[in-house]
Design an enzyme around this catalytic site. Structure first.
Site, PDB file in Angstrom:
ATOM      1  N   TYR A 142       0.877  -1.199   0.037  1.00 56.63           N
ATOM      2  CA  TYR A 142       0.112  -0.171  -0.107  1.00 56.63           C
ATOM      3  C   TYR A 142       1.030   1.173  -0.133  1.00 56.63           C
ATOM      4  CZ  TYR A 142      -3.428   3.453   2.536  1.00 56.63           C
ATOM      5  OH  TYR A 142      -3.987   4.386   2.845  1.00 56.63           O
ATOM      6  N   ASN A 171      -4.242   9.283  11.153  1.00 53.84           N
ATOM      7  CA  ASN A 171      -5.381   8.343  11.304  1.00 53.84           C
ATOM      8  C   ASN A 171      -6.682   8.827  11.396  1.00 53.84           C
ATOM      9  OD1 ASN A 171      -2.905   6.825  12.507  1.00 53.84           O
ATOM     10  ND2 ASN A 171      -4.226   5.335  12.634  1.00 53.84           N
ATOM     11  N   ARG A 214      -0.878   7.422  18.373  1.00 56.60           N
ATOM     12  CA  ARG A 214      -1.415   7.933  16.868  1.00 56.60           C
ATOM     13  C   ARG A 214      -1.885   9.219  17.016  1.00 56.60           C
ATOM     14  NH1 ARG A 214       1.103   4.261  15.352  1.00 56.60           N
ATOM     15  NH2 ARG A 214       0.488   2.103  14.689  1.00 56.60           N
TER      16      ARG A 214
HETATM   17  N1  LIG Z   1      -8.978   6.168   6.978  1.00 54.19           N
HETATM   18  C1  LIG Z   1      -8.026   6.296   7.364  1.00 54.19           C
HETATM   19  O1  LIG Z   1      -7.423   6.431   8.423  1.00 54.19           O
HETATM   20  C2  LIG Z   1      -6.948   7.109   6.395  1.00 54.19           C
HETATM   21  C3  LIG Z   1      -5.704   7.620   6.831  1.00 54.19           C
HETATM   22  C4  LIG Z   1      -4.920   8.080   5.751  1.00 54.19           C
HETATM   23  C5  LIG Z   1      -5.356   8.048   4.418  1.00 54.19           C
HETATM   24  N2  LIG Z   1      -6.361   7.461   3.965  1.00 54.19           N
HETATM   25  C6  LIG Z   1      -6.746   7.651   2.551  1.00 54.19           C
HETATM   26  O2  LIG Z   1      -7.970   8.443   2.409  1.00 54.19           O
HETATM   27  C7  LIG Z   1      -8.745   7.660   1.422  1.00 54.19           C
HETATM   28  C8  LIG Z   1     -10.075   7.385   1.826  1.00 54.19           C
HETATM   29  O3  LIG Z   1      -9.930   6.461   2.709  1.00 54.19           O
HETATM   30  P1  LIG Z   1     -11.248   6.089   3.363  1.00 54.19           P
HETATM   31  O4  LIG Z   1     -10.773   5.559   4.868  1.00 54.19           O
HETATM   32  O5  LIG Z   1     -12.328   6.997   3.171  1.00 54.19           O
HETATM   33  O6  LIG Z   1     -11.565   4.419   2.843  1.00 54.19           O
HETATM   34  P2  LIG Z   1     -12.786   3.731   2.698  1.00 54.19           P
HETATM   35  O7  LIG Z   1     -14.018   4.278   3.623  1.00 54.19           O
HETATM   36  O8  LIG Z   1     -12.549   2.292   2.683  1.00 54.19           O
HETATM   37  O9  LIG Z   1     -13.533   4.077   1.256  1.00 54.19           O
HETATM   38  C9  LIG Z   1     -12.821   3.670   0.110  1.00 54.19           C
HETATM   39  C10 LIG Z   1     -13.349   4.009  -1.042  1.00 54.19           C
HETATM   40  O10 LIG Z   1     -12.754   3.803  -2.252  1.00 54.19           O
HETATM   41  C11 LIG Z   1     -13.795   3.134  -3.319  1.00 54.19           C
HETATM   42  N3  LIG Z   1     -12.978   2.000  -3.823  1.00 54.19           N
HETATM   43  C12 LIG Z   1     -12.195   0.874  -3.227  1.00 54.19           C
HETATM   44  N4  LIG Z   1     -11.847   0.213  -4.595  1.00 54.19           N
HETATM   45  C13 LIG Z   1     -12.403   0.906  -5.713  1.00 54.19           C
HETATM   46  C14 LIG Z   1     -12.134   0.758  -7.028  1.00 54.19           C
HETATM   47  N5  LIG Z   1     -11.576  -0.216  -7.359  1.00 54.19           N
HETATM   48  N6  LIG Z   1     -12.500   1.407  -7.763  1.00 54.19           N
HETATM   49  C15 LIG Z   1     -13.490   2.443  -7.254  1.00 54.19           C
HETATM   50  N7  LIG Z   1     -13.643   2.790  -6.112  1.00 54.19           N
HETATM   51  C16 LIG Z   1     -13.151   2.099  -5.179  1.00 54.19           C
HETATM   52  C17 LIG Z   1     -14.892   2.371  -2.148  1.00 54.19           C
HETATM   53  O11 LIG Z   1     -15.928   2.626  -3.182  1.00 54.19           O
HETATM   54  P3  LIG Z   1     -17.215   1.396  -2.678  1.00 54.19           P
HETATM   55  O12 LIG Z   1     -17.785   2.051  -1.225  1.00 54.19           O
HETATM   56  O13 LIG Z   1     -17.930   1.013  -3.538  1.00 54.19           O
HETATM   57  O14 LIG Z   1     -16.173   0.116  -2.072  1.00 54.19           O
HETATM   58  C18 LIG Z   1     -14.843   3.693  -1.185  1.00 54.19           C
HETATM   59  O15 LIG Z   1     -15.767   4.688  -1.654  1.00 54.19           O
HETATM   60  C19 LIG Z   1      -7.848   6.524   0.702  1.00 54.19           C
HETATM   61  O16 LIG Z   1      -6.939   7.025  -0.390  1.00 54.19           O
HETATM   62  C20 LIG Z   1      -6.831   6.264   2.148  1.00 54.19           C
HETATM   63  O17 LIG Z   1      -5.690   5.740   1.636  1.00 54.19           O
HETATM   64  C21 LIG Z   1      -7.300   7.026   4.937  1.00 54.19           C
END
Ligand SMILES: NC(=O)c1ccc[n+]([C@@H]2O[C@H](COP(=O)([O-])OP(=O)(O)OC[C@H]3O[C@@H](n4cnc5c(N)ncnc54)[C@H](OP(=O)(O)O)[C@@H]3O)[C@@H](O)[C@H]2O)c1
Length: 320
Positions: A142, A171, A214
């Site tokens: 990742y 986070n 964190r």
């Molecule tokens: N959560 C954290 O702590 C955190 C921290 C730092 C950075 N981030 C970054 O923030 C961003 C959003 O994270 P999040 O926590 O909101 O993630 P999340 O809740 O798991 O949501 C992931 C999103 O990506 C979509 N997705 C996954 N695979 C896909 C594909 N193959 N094609 C199209 N859409 C796809 C999902 O769609 P579906 O709903 O249809 O599956 C969902 O809308 C990410 O880039 C992550 O790396 C997150």
């Protein structure tokens, strides 16, 4: 010539962060007159597929993109699936950035993560240190895929002058997170575990020692900051979006806040046979503070309480 209103495509619009941005846009006057905001889920397009990515960009013709879509999960998912964490994210990011380029998108803000920083480093980590050494072994797939976004942003600027940039949250947690106890992020998985222990009158077992530290950011705060970055952040180099170093807490302190929010008074065990992941990854928010000295983060205790309340009210539809 007057600039036309933005048409913003948010990839990953159905996830934790996408829902937070949607909330800010719809309920906190985050949308300016004439703007259009489109929130995508994987049902609209599987972004690992170039044809589907092109089709969805053709359909909406965005002027701006907030790129959140990623294969993402908690520590234990990342440890099991480094291959998919790497391959799926490399494909998603390349498809989105190249299609944005081909269709004339003016600005892209992509999302990196503080867990992509070098494992062996000095603290606090800052934006200049992303590529300074290997990331932690638990999520190397990742992390390397995410680091390539920064490489590509610089290259799109060098070759085409495009304004593609990235933000680096620490986070994140909040409503609509993945609360699955195996695959979810630490705080939301712990909220679900504590809720179940409370309901069933069983002890709460926390994976790991509780010692790792964190910086937790409430998703709505991050939503507000990402919209600011889209409108006003002009650098190609990324910017860390986080609470300050002083607001870092141990997992044990976070568990205690969750227990208080859920009125859990049962027994708590720490399973030290389970991995702790990185012990800390303290990030500096000095760059953010230089732009936004006034920004107020929701206090952690309050944000945890609001997330617990959301989880209980929405238990049937929450990702568990
Ligand atoms: N959560 C954290 O702590 C955190 C921290 C730092 C950075 N981030 C970054 O923030 C961003 C959003 O994270 P999040 O926590 O909101 O993630 P999340 O809740 O798991 O949501 C992931 C999103 O990506 C979509 N997705 C996954 N695979 C896909 C594909 N193959 N094609 C199209 N859409 C796809 C999902 O769609 P579906 O709903 O249809 O599956 C969902 O809308 C990410 O880039 C992550 O790396 C997150």
């Amino acid at each position: 010539m007057e600039a036309r209103p933005m048409r913003v495509l948010v990839t990953g619009g159905s996830g934790l962060l996408g829902k937070a941005i949607e909330h800010v846009v719809a309920l906190e006057a985050g949308k300016l007159e004439g703007e259009q905001w489109i929130f995508l889920s994987s049902k609209d397009a599987n972004l690992t597929d170039l044809g589907q990515t092109r089709a969805v960009f053709e359909k909406y013709r965005p002027t701006h993109v907030i790129h959140l879509a990623a294969k993402v999960g908690g520590l234990y998912l990342h440890m099991r699936e480094n291959l998919w964490g790497s391959r799926d994210n490399l494909k998603i990011n390349d498809n989105v950035l190249q299609t944005a380029h081909e269709t004339g998108v003016t600005k892209v803000v992509s999302c990196l993560s503080s867990c992509i920083f070098p494992d062996k480093t000095t603290y606090p980590i800052n934006e200049t240190m992303i590529h300074d050494g290997p990331p932690h072994d638990s999520n190397f797939g990742y992390s390397h895929a995410k680091r390539m976004i920064d490489v590509q942003n610089r290259a799109y600027f060098q070759q085409y002058g495009h304004h593609y940039t990235a933000v680096i949250p620490t986070n994140v947690f909040g409503p609509y997170d993945n609360f699955n106890t195996e695959n979810g992020h630490v705080l939301s998985a712990l909220i679900n575990k504590t809720y179940t222990a409370q309901k069933e009158g069983t002890p709460l077992t926390v994976c790991g020692s509780g010692a790792p530290r964190r910086q937790f950011v409430y998703s709505l705060d991050l939503g507000r900051l990402i919209i600011w970055a889209l409108r006003e952040y002009e650098e190609i180099s990324p910017i860390i979006l986080s609470v300050g170093e002083d607001d870092e807490v141990s997992i044990k302190e976070a568990v205690d806040m969750i227990a208080e929010a859920l009125n859990f008074e049962g027994q708590m065990n720490y399973d030290t046979t389970m991995s702790d992941g990185q012990m800390k990854k303290t990030a500096s928010n000095a760059k953010l503070r230089s732009y936004r000295p006034d920004f107020t983060f929701t206090p952690l205790k309050e944000a945890i309480k609001m997330t617990c309340d959301w989880f209980i009210t929405n238990y049937d539809k929450a990702r568990t």
